[in-house]
Design an enzyme around this catalytic site. Structure first.
Site, PDB file in Angstrom:
ATOM      1  N   CYS A 130     -13.989 -45.537  -3.991  1.00  0.00           N
ATOM      2  CA  CYS A 130     -12.462 -44.913  -3.763  1.00  0.00           C
ATOM      3  C   CYS A 130     -12.085 -44.070  -4.845  1.00  0.00           C
ATOM      4  O   CYS A 130     -12.726 -42.928  -5.001  1.00  0.00           O
ATOM      5  CB  CYS A 130     -11.421 -45.988  -3.505  1.00  0.00           C
ATOM      6  SG  CYS A 130      -9.938 -45.238  -2.448  1.00  0.00           S
ATOM      7  N   HIS A 181     -13.387 -49.980   0.574  1.00  0.00           N
ATOM      8  CA  HIS A 181     -13.325 -51.045  -0.415  1.00  0.00           C
ATOM      9  C   HIS A 181     -13.743 -52.270   0.452  1.00  0.00           C
ATOM     10  O   HIS A 181     -13.587 -52.383   1.516  1.00  0.00           O
ATOM     11  CB  HIS A 181     -11.781 -51.356  -0.447  1.00  0.00           C
ATOM     12  CG  HIS A 181     -10.977 -50.260  -1.518  1.00  0.00           C
ATOM     13  ND1 HIS A 181     -11.175 -50.362  -2.737  1.00  0.00           N
ATOM     14  CD2 HIS A 181     -10.154 -49.268  -1.018  1.00  0.00           C
ATOM     15  CE1 HIS A 181     -10.400 -49.374  -3.147  1.00  0.00           C
ATOM     16  NE2 HIS A 181      -9.776 -48.850  -1.999  1.00  0.00           N
TER      17      HIS A 181
END
Length: 309
Positions: free
Chosen positions: A137, A243
């Site tokens: 991310c 994630h």
């Protein structure tokens, strides 16, 4: 037992029923809030000692680190040591270096530069067997050539130079992407996880794809997703917006095996199940609730609201 009739006294004084007292459960490891990441504890695995070499995984302990539970599945893997590092003196010679998610990509990228950690990593990357680098991310966004924030979504800096290890540029927008994703690794292994981000990452040159994610569910925000994963052609740098991808046991084992091969190490997956390890911890809490709480009164509260006298 030390409290004796204290629960009866509390109810007599306050008129509010006391449902019980849960005992301390030593070694309990549940998913924690990001603010508690310095208290990270390993989930017990119950797996036998690992026969192969140990892999050293270094995660940068960014000041605004988020979603640190991404690495719980690595912690439970036999033969893998996970270290959260915030000073160059503790860098060592890791096999895998992770740039994790962050609540402030630009600020934490600046911290990474001023801390001296980036200097050490860049020197290690020039070694004959460099560590593999993974960005997740915000860490993925750092790996690109630049980060643009013309609307000051995340910071007052409208443009900042990235690490330049992947030919990507991330641009922040006001719309936030939050959604579950499913896909496959190059081997065909299942990957699953979630996205929670503002930035949209685009390519600025030839780039190797890494994970293949299925199209988002109908109605999901941010249809123009941009690049959701990429890797360097030499297999030393990987990045993704996803994630939680290490919770899939087969993918985790294959990726760590790839890291071991790149570093000339002998390592094999232990076969531990992250889902089973997590469920065992939840069961411990459930068993303690059943043994020490007035569960009939608790269920009444859930079904009908506050108790009356």
């Amino acid at each position: 037992a030390l409290l004796g009739d204290a629960m009866d006294q509390l109810e007599a004084r306050s008129g509010v029923p006391t449902l019980g007292v849960l005992p301390f459960l030593p070694g309990l490891a549940l998913d924690a809030e990001d603010s508690l990441h310095r208290m990270l504890a390993a989930l017990p695995t119950g797996s036998p000692p690992h026969a192969g070499e140990q892999l050293d995984v270094l995660v940068f302990r960014l000041p605004r680190l988020s979603n640190f539970t991404d690495f719980d599945p690595l912690v439970i893997e036999a033969g893998v040591a996970v270290r959260f590092v915030d000073h160059p003196s503790a860098f060592g010679d890791p096999d895998l270096v992770v740039l994790p998610g962050t609540k402030s990509t630009v600020s934490d990228l600046e911290w990474l530069r001023t801390s001296g950690l980036l200097d050490v990593l860049e020197r290690r990357r020039r070694a004959p067997l460099p560590p593999v680098v993974l960005g997740v991310c915000g860490g993925f966004q750092m790996l690109g050539q630049a980060i643009e924030d013309p609307e000051s979504v995340e910071s007052s800096t409208t443009w900042v130079r990235g690490l330049g290890w992947l030919p990507l540029v991330t641009r922040f927008g006001t719309e936030k992407t939050t959604r579950l994703r499913t896909g496959t690794a190059p081997s065909g292994a299942l990957v699953r996880g979630y996205e929670i981000r503002h930035g949209r990452t685009g390519s600025r040159g030839p780039v190797e794809p890494w994970l293949t994610l299925q199209a988002p569910a109908e109605g999901a925000a941010d249809g123009d997703a941009g690049m959701e994963s990429a890797c360097a052609a030499d297999g030393t740098v990987f990045g993704t917006t996803l994630h939680g991808l290490f919770e899939e046991d087969r993918f985790r084992g294959e990726f760590l095996s790839q890291v071991a091969a790149a570093r000339g190490r002998s390592w094999l997956p232990s076969g531990v199940s992250f889902e089973r390890a997590r469920e065992q911890q939840i069961d411990r809490v459930a068993d303690a609730c059943a043994a020490h709480l007035d569960t009939a009164a608790l269920l009444h509260l859930i079904a009908r609201g506050a108790l009356t006298h």
